[in-house]
Design an enzyme around this catalytic site. Structure first.
Site, PDB file in Angstrom:
ATOM      1  N   ASN A 186     -63.389  38.396 -70.637  1.00 47.30           N
ATOM      2  CA  ASN A 186     -63.009  38.933 -69.319  1.00 47.30           C
ATOM      3  C   ASN A 186     -61.842  39.908 -69.302  1.00 47.30           C
ATOM      4  O   ASN A 186     -61.120  40.009 -68.313  1.00 47.30           O
ATOM      5  CB  ASN A 186     -62.725  37.769 -68.349  1.00 47.30           C
ATOM      6  CG  ASN A 186     -63.964  36.913 -68.118  1.00 47.30           C
ATOM      7  OD1 ASN A 186     -65.070  37.310 -68.466  1.00 47.30           O
ATOM      8  ND2 ASN A 186     -63.788  35.738 -67.539  1.00 47.30           N
ATOM      9  N   ASN A 202     -61.766  43.590 -65.471  1.00 47.84           N
ATOM     10  CA  ASN A 202     -60.440  44.010 -65.904  1.00 47.84           C
ATOM     11  C   ASN A 202     -60.487  45.231 -66.808  1.00 47.84           C
ATOM     12  O   ASN A 202     -59.713  45.364 -67.735  1.00 47.84           O
ATOM     13  CB  ASN A 202     -59.703  42.840 -66.562  1.00 47.84           C
ATOM     14  CG  ASN A 202     -59.398  41.758 -65.555  1.00 47.84           C
ATOM     15  OD1 ASN A 202     -58.917  42.038 -64.467  1.00 47.84           O
ATOM     16  ND2 ASN A 202     -59.715  40.520 -65.890  1.00 47.84           N
ATOM     17  N   THR A 251     -60.042  29.579 -62.345  1.00 49.46           N
ATOM     18  CA  THR A 251     -58.699  29.774 -61.805  1.00 49.46           C
ATOM     19  C   THR A 251     -58.719  29.478 -60.312  1.00 49.46           C
ATOM     20  O   THR A 251     -59.526  30.035 -59.574  1.00 49.46           O
ATOM     21  CB  THR A 251     -58.249  31.228 -62.075  1.00 49.46           C
ATOM     22  OG1 THR A 251     -58.074  31.367 -63.475  1.00 49.46           O
ATOM     23  CG2 THR A 251     -56.957  31.564 -61.354  1.00 49.46           C
ATOM     24  N   TYR A 269     -58.939  40.057 -70.991  1.00 45.90           N
ATOM     25  CA  TYR A 269     -57.555  39.632 -71.205  1.00 45.90           C
ATOM     26  C   TYR A 269     -57.127  39.942 -72.646  1.00 45.90           C
ATOM     27  O   TYR A 269     -57.846  40.624 -73.366  1.00 45.90           O
ATOM     28  CB  TYR A 269     -57.394  38.162 -70.798  1.00 45.90           C
ATOM     29  CG  TYR A 269     -57.672  37.999 -69.315  1.00 45.90           C
ATOM     30  CD1 TYR A 269     -56.785  38.532 -68.377  1.00 45.90           C
ATOM     31  CD2 TYR A 269     -58.838  37.401 -68.856  1.00 45.90           C
ATOM     32  CE1 TYR A 269     -57.053  38.439 -67.015  1.00 45.90           C
ATOM     33  CE2 TYR A 269     -59.109  37.303 -67.492  1.00 45.90           C
ATOM     34  CZ  TYR A 269     -58.209  37.826 -66.579  1.00 45.90           C
ATOM     35  OH  TYR A 269     -58.469  37.747 -65.238  1.00 45.90           O
ATOM     36  N   ARG A 276     -69.325  28.439 -60.287  1.00 43.67           N
ATOM     37  CA  ARG A 276     -69.324  28.300 -58.829  1.00 43.67           C
ATOM     38  C   ARG A 276     -70.016  27.025 -58.352  1.00 43.67           C
ATOM     39  O   ARG A 276     -69.578  26.414 -57.371  1.00 43.67           O
ATOM     40  CB  ARG A 276     -69.949  29.553 -58.209  1.00 43.67           C
ATOM     41  CG  ARG A 276     -69.012  30.766 -58.328  1.00 43.67           C
ATOM     42  CD  ARG A 276     -69.722  32.079 -58.201  1.00 43.67           C
ATOM     43  NE  ARG A 276     -70.639  32.325 -59.327  1.00 43.67           N
ATOM     44  CZ  ARG A 276     -71.309  33.449 -59.518  1.00 43.67           C
ATOM     45  NH1 ARG A 276     -71.158  34.442 -58.658  1.00 43.67           N
ATOM     46  NH2 ARG A 276     -72.103  33.600 -60.566  1.00 43.67           N
ATOM     47  N   HIS A 327     -59.220  31.743 -74.604  1.00 46.76           N
ATOM     48  CA  HIS A 327     -59.790  32.706 -73.655  1.00 46.76           C
ATOM     49  C   HIS A 327     -59.810  34.082 -74.325  1.00 46.76           C
ATOM     50  O   HIS A 327     -58.795  34.775 -74.382  1.00 46.76           O
ATOM     51  CB  HIS A 327     -58.946  32.736 -72.383  1.00 46.76           C
ATOM     52  CG  HIS A 327     -59.612  33.398 -71.217  1.00 46.76           C
ATOM     53  ND1 HIS A 327     -60.733  34.194 -71.347  1.00 46.76           N
ATOM     54  CD2 HIS A 327     -59.313  33.384 -69.892  1.00 46.76           C
ATOM     55  CE1 HIS A 327     -61.083  34.637 -70.133  1.00 46.76           C
ATOM     56  NE2 HIS A 327     -60.243  34.157 -69.247  1.00 46.76           N
TER      57      HIS A 327
HETATM   58  C1  LIG Z   1     -62.898  31.315 -58.626  1.00 45.10           C
HETATM   59  C2  LIG Z   1     -63.227  31.694 -60.033  1.00 45.10           C
HETATM   60  C3  LIG Z   1     -62.237  31.601 -61.006  1.00 45.10           C
HETATM   61  C4  LIG Z   1     -62.530  31.890 -62.345  1.00 45.10           C
HETATM   62  N1  LIG Z   1     -61.556  31.710 -63.296  1.00 45.10           N
HETATM   63  C5  LIG Z   1     -61.847  31.867 -64.614  1.00 45.10           C
HETATM   64  C6  LIG Z   1     -60.891  31.544 -65.625  1.00 45.10           C
HETATM   65  O1  LIG Z   1     -59.767  31.079 -65.370  1.00 45.10           O
HETATM   66  N2  LIG Z   1     -61.258  31.748 -66.915  1.00 45.10           N
HETATM   67  C7  LIG Z   1     -62.488  32.242 -67.257  1.00 45.10           C
HETATM   68  O2  LIG Z   1     -62.774  32.408 -68.445  1.00 45.10           O
HETATM   69  N3  LIG Z   1     -63.413  32.521 -66.314  1.00 45.10           N
HETATM   70  C8  LIG Z   1     -63.137  32.331 -65.016  1.00 45.10           C
HETATM   71  N4  LIG Z   1     -64.102  32.551 -64.060  1.00 45.10           N
HETATM   72  C9  LIG Z   1     -65.485  32.849 -64.484  1.00 45.10           C
HETATM   73  C10 LIG Z   1     -66.310  31.557 -64.531  1.00 45.10           C
HETATM   74  O3  LIG Z   1     -65.843  30.688 -65.554  1.00 45.10           O
HETATM   75  C11 LIG Z   1     -67.799  31.852 -64.792  1.00 45.10           C
HETATM   76  O4  LIG Z   1     -67.899  32.574 -65.989  1.00 45.10           O
HETATM   77  C12 LIG Z   1     -68.452  32.626 -63.671  1.00 45.10           C
HETATM   78  O5  LIG Z   1     -68.186  32.033 -62.411  1.00 45.10           O
HETATM   79  C13 LIG Z   1     -69.969  32.711 -63.879  1.00 45.10           C
HETATM   80  O6  LIG Z   1     -70.534  31.409 -63.925  1.00 45.10           O
HETATM   81  P1  LIG Z   1     -71.341  30.812 -62.659  1.00 45.10           P
HETATM   82  O7  LIG Z   1     -72.440  31.788 -62.373  1.00 45.10           O
HETATM   83  O8  LIG Z   1     -71.856  29.480 -63.116  1.00 45.10           O
HETATM   84  O9  LIG Z   1     -70.380  30.720 -61.523  1.00 45.10           O
HETATM   85  C14 LIG Z   1     -63.832  32.317 -62.712  1.00 45.10           C
HETATM   86  C15 LIG Z   1     -64.809  32.437 -61.711  1.00 45.10           C
HETATM   87  C16 LIG Z   1     -64.536  32.128 -60.406  1.00 45.10           C
HETATM   88  C17 LIG Z   1     -65.623  32.226 -59.360  1.00 45.10           C
END
Ligand SMILES: Cc1cc2nc3c(=O)[nH]c(=O)nc-3n(C[C@H](O)[C@H](O)[C@H](O)COP(=O)(O)O)c2cc1C
Length: 371
Positions: free
Chosen positions: A182, A239, A25, A184, A330, A179
């Site tokens: 998390n 959440n 997001t 939702y 990230r 989805h």
């Molecule tokens: C800025 C940001 C926005 C995110 N938005 C979503 C989202 O829209 N849907 C979702 O399932 N997870 C979302 N996440 C979680 C990421 O998809 C991911 O699970 C999380 O960053 C861990 O992975 P990483 O260690 O590779 O960053 C978001 C994470 C970040 C940092």
């Protein structure tokens, strides 16, 4: 030996490598309509084996945060079509993440200023992000939700079906990701702390998982077989999601998904964005047993893992057969050419947290490609 850089076909998707962009997001779609900047952002990342879009609301009721895109108005679908066309022209593949936030919302985002909907009228100890009329943004407590009537559930399932169909047929996505992670709406039905229902959708594990399976069936009807994946986060407390013993709950989910002809199952290991060894309840979650429950029940979908992976961990996960693909969040924010950087062992850009949510090109489309 299979590597992270080998191609893989699953459902209707043929990916040239096993590196997935996780849903992220970014709150850069004013009025829920993705802009040209959004198209540029995804197109920059088209070398991923698969792009999963940011969470995208299936209805206005499914909206929980400011400037999140939608799939429920013609201008949103047309704008997404420009995004998917550009990604396809650049040689990429993109699915959209179908999002209904349930209780993680605010009255000011809801149709007619109504209360958000949820399995039960239990307010989440959580925040949402709003933009004030003067353009400044800020976190706000989520509003008290109202419990969905049994008679309203078919309408929500129809919203999922319609959004999935429009995503593929009108917006040009290669498929969709449900989805269910998390905290939702789908996750709210799964968890005993947010689902206090006494009807067929609450109580026993079989009942709490019913909504998820019905959503999968509705979305599959809309998007078509081979075009549907699902994202789960068995232990994430985000959440205010909590369950005293997620293992049997998620093994039941795994067995039920096995017969449903999904393209992929996407599992967040540990607490999303936090510790990989996070647990809920008394015992560590056994991800291998969870996957085995799916495979033993005949599940054939590609297995995507996520959370805190770096290049080495990802290579190991694919080479060992623990996963078919690995999703990066990230690292993909900061590295549009993440595939090439991992392949060549190049240094990675650092993500800038201050520009994660909202804003313009800064921290979005201006991360440099490797020279
Ligand atoms: C800025 C940001 C926005 C995110 N938005 C979503 C989202 O829209 N849907 C979702 O399932 N997870 C979302 N996440 C979680 C990421 O998809 C991911 O699970 C999380 O960053 C861990 O992975 P990483 O260690 O590779 O960053 C978001 C994470 C970040 C940092």
């Amino acid at each position: 030996m299979t590597t992270l850089f080998d191609p893989i076909a699953f459902g209707a998707i043929a990916a040239p490598n096993r590196i997935v962009m996780a849903p992220l997001t970014r709150n850069r779609s004013p009025g829920a309509v993705p802009t040209e900047l959004v198209a540029e952002y995804y197109t920059q990342r088209a070398s991923a084996g698969l792009l999963i879009s940011e969470g995208t609301a299936i209805t206005q009721q499914g909206q929980g945060y400011a400037d999140v895109p939608g799939l429920y108005a013609p201008e949103q679908l047309a704008a997404w079509r420009r995004v998917t066309d550009k990604v396809h022209e650049a040689g990429g593949r993109i699915v959209t993440q179908l999002w209904h936030v349930g209780r993680i919302s605010h009255e000011t985002l809801q149709p007619g200023g109504a209360r958000p909907v949820a399995p039960s009228a239990v307010t989440a100890k959580s925040k949402t992000f709003l933009v004030n009329p003067d353009g400044t943004g800020g976190f706000a407590d989520t509003s008290e939700p109202r419990a969905l009537d049994l008679g309203e559930i078919p309408g929500i399932l129809e919203d999922y079906r319609r959004a999935a169909k429009a995503a593929v047929e009108e917006a040009g996505f290669d498929g969709v990701e449900i989805h269910a992670a998390n905290g939702y709406l789908v996750d709210q039905f799964l968890r005993s702390n947010s689902n206090l229902r006494t009807d067929a959708y609450g109580g026993a594990i079989e009942n709490r998982a019913r909504f998820l399976f019905k959503v999968v069936d509705a979305v599959t009807e809309g998007a078509g077989k081979g075009r549907v994946g699902i994202r789960l986060s068995p232990v994430t407390p985000a959440n205010d999601a909590a369950d005293p013993d997620p293992q049997p709950l998620f093994e039941h989910v795994a067995r039920g998904l096995a017969s449903r002809d999904l393209a992929f199952v996407h599992v967040i290991e540990g607490s999303t964005g936090g510790p990989r060894d996070y647990r809920q309840g008394e015992r560590d979650f056994d991800y291998a047993a969870f996957k085995a429950a799916y495979r033993d029940a005949g599940g054939k979908a590609a297995w995507i893992v996520n959370n805190g992976y770096d290049g080495e961990m990802a290579k190991q996960a694919v080479q060992s057969g623990a996963a078919d693909l690995v999703a990066f969040g990230r690292l993909f924010i900061a590295n549009p050419d993440l595939v090439e950087r991992l392949r060549k062992g190049l240094a990675l850009n650092e993500p800038d947290r201050a520009t994660f949510y909202g804003g313009g090109a800064k921290g979005y489309t201006d991360y440099p490609f490797a020279a």
